[in-house]
Design an enzyme around this catalytic site. Structure first.
Site, PDB file in Angstrom:
ATOM      1  N   ASN A  66       0.768  -1.324   0.075  1.00 26.75           N
ATOM      2  CA  ASN A  66      -0.040  -0.018  -0.034  1.00 26.75           C
ATOM      3  C   ASN A  66       0.957   1.304  -0.085  1.00 26.75           C
ATOM      4  O   ASN A  66       0.622   2.343  -0.701  1.00 26.75           O
ATOM      5  CB  ASN A  66      -1.029   0.137   1.193  1.00 26.75           C
ATOM      6  CG  ASN A  66      -2.349  -0.964   0.964  1.00 26.75           C
ATOM      7  OD1 ASN A  66      -2.921  -0.425   0.189  1.00 26.75           O
ATOM      8  ND2 ASN A  66      -2.242  -1.949   1.393  1.00 26.75           N
ATOM      9  N   HIS A 107      -8.270  -1.004   6.177  1.00 23.78           N
ATOM     10  CA  HIS A 107      -8.659  -2.391   6.784  1.00 23.78           C
ATOM     11  C   HIS A 107      -9.265  -3.358   5.705  1.00 23.78           C
ATOM     12  O   HIS A 107     -10.117  -2.814   4.915  1.00 23.78           O
ATOM     13  CB  HIS A 107      -9.645  -2.196   7.879  1.00 23.78           C
ATOM     14  CG  HIS A 107      -9.950  -3.429   8.464  1.00 23.78           C
ATOM     15  ND1 HIS A 107      -9.335  -4.070   9.502  1.00 23.78           N
ATOM     16  CD2 HIS A 107     -11.128  -3.991   8.450  1.00 23.78           C
ATOM     17  CE1 HIS A 107     -10.005  -5.323   9.778  1.00 23.78           C
ATOM     18  NE2 HIS A 107     -10.941  -5.304   9.305  1.00 23.78           N
ATOM     19  N   GLU A 115      -7.178  -2.481  -2.575  1.00 24.36           N
ATOM     20  CA  GLU A 115      -6.549  -1.434  -1.520  1.00 24.36           C
ATOM     21  C   GLU A 115      -5.684  -0.442  -2.348  1.00 24.36           C
ATOM     22  O   GLU A 115      -5.832   0.704  -2.146  1.00 24.36           O
ATOM     23  CB  GLU A 115      -5.814  -2.246  -0.344  1.00 24.36           C
ATOM     24  CG  GLU A 115      -6.671  -3.002   0.438  1.00 24.36           C
ATOM     25  CD  GLU A 115      -6.021  -3.809   1.476  1.00 24.36           C
ATOM     26  OE1 GLU A 115      -4.971  -3.293   1.695  1.00 24.36           O
ATOM     27  OE2 GLU A 115      -6.407  -5.200   1.761  1.00 24.36           O
TER      28      GLU A 115
HETATM   29  C1  GRF Z   1      -3.401  -4.794   4.170  1.00 25.77           C
HETATM   30  O1  GRF Z   1      -4.193  -5.761   3.973  1.00 25.77           O
HETATM   31  C2  GRF Z   1      -4.147  -3.716   4.745  1.00 25.77           C
HETATM   32  O2  GRF Z   1      -5.359  -3.798   4.768  1.00 25.77           O
HETATM   33  C3  GRF Z   1      -3.766  -4.185   6.351  1.00 25.77           C
HETATM   34  O3  GRF Z   1      -2.475  -4.905   6.247  1.00 25.77           O
HETATM   35  C4  GRF Z   1      -2.153  -5.212   4.990  1.00 25.77           C
HETATM   36  C5  GRF Z   1      -0.844  -4.417   4.613  1.00 25.77           C
HETATM   37  O4  GRF Z   1      -0.413  -4.678   3.270  1.00 25.77           O
HETATM   38  N1  GRF Z   1      -3.963  -3.124   7.285  1.00 25.77           N
HETATM   39  P1  GRF Z   1       1.080  -4.185   2.978  1.00 25.77           P
HETATM   40  O5  GRF Z   1       1.967  -4.106   3.927  1.00 25.77           O
HETATM   41  O6  GRF Z   1       0.576  -2.578   2.496  1.00 25.77           O
HETATM   42  O7  GRF Z   1       1.381  -4.836   1.639  1.00 25.77           O
END
Ligand code: GRF
Length: 198
Positions: free
Chosen positions: A25, A118, A183
């Site tokens: 992310n 989330h 996401e």
């Molecule tokens: C994601 O699934 C987010 O929704 C959750 O933790 C994960 C993080 O993934 N809070 P990344 O580290 O961004 O790949």
């Protein structure tokens, strides 16, 4: 008549991103920073081997490792985080896979400025194992939510959500992949939306 060139002075919003792991992310936020109108001032991790730290370094962003195991209490660790973030004075504190529950002190220090993503359609499936719980409950849709962080876990005001259909062949793993891809689209949009509201 000679027209003078109009330059739009659009100032960037400083943000800080907190991570604990892969940082996919974070990568999406880095890739969309120009479009969102942000400057990522610092990426902070509580895990020394978080891959997201490499992503930040590659993008030329300052990084900070703050080891939570070195602090006696959650509050002590959070005070250290607060101190560091205060030196930056960001407009937003973005949680992107930061696997620590934050204390009331931290939340009050940056009230209304902390965002989290989330992997569920809140208010359903707060906490962990969201995809397996959604499958077990026979849900037709899973998804992701970006929300403001408050003292109650995964309960702050919702900013944006994206649903993902659950197929009969889906496992928690296959669903997690599909939701994560969404996401990456959702978080930049949500940050832009919040900054646009200010
Ligand atoms: C994601 O699934 C987010 O929704 C959750 O933790 C994960 C993080 O993934 N809070 P990344 O580290 O961004 O790949």
């Amino acid at each position: 008549m000679k027209l003078s060139k109009i330059t739009v002075n659009k100032s960037l919003s400083n943000i800080v991103v907190l991570i604990s792991g892969s940082g996919s992310n974070l990568q999406s936020i880095i890739d969309n920073a120009n479009d969102i109108g942000i400057n990522i001032e610092c990426v902070i991790s509580n895990k020394v081997d978080a891959f997201g730290l490499n992503r930040a370094k590659k993008a030329g962003i300052a990084t900070q490792f703050i080891d939570h195991t070195q602090f006696k209490t959650r509050e002590d660790f959070d005070q250290k985080l607060i101190q560091h973030i205060n030196t930056i004075n960001p407009e937003l504190v973005i949680l992107a896979g930061f696997m620590r529950i934050l204390s009331t002190d931290f939340i009050n220090a940056f009230a209304g400025k902390i965002l989290n993503i989330h992997p569920a359609l809140l208010p359903k499936y707060k906490g962990l194992n969201t995809h397996q719980r959604a499958i077990d409950a026979g849900e037709k849709f899973a998804g992701a939510t970006v929300h403001f962080v408050t003292n109650e876990l995964d309960s702050g005001e919702i900013i944006l959500q994206q649903s993902v259909p659950i197929q009969s062949i889906d496992t928690a793993e296959s669903l997690a992949k599909k939701v994560l891809a969404q996401e990456h689209l959702l978080y930049p949009k949500a940050i832009k939306k919040v900054l646009g509201l200010r």
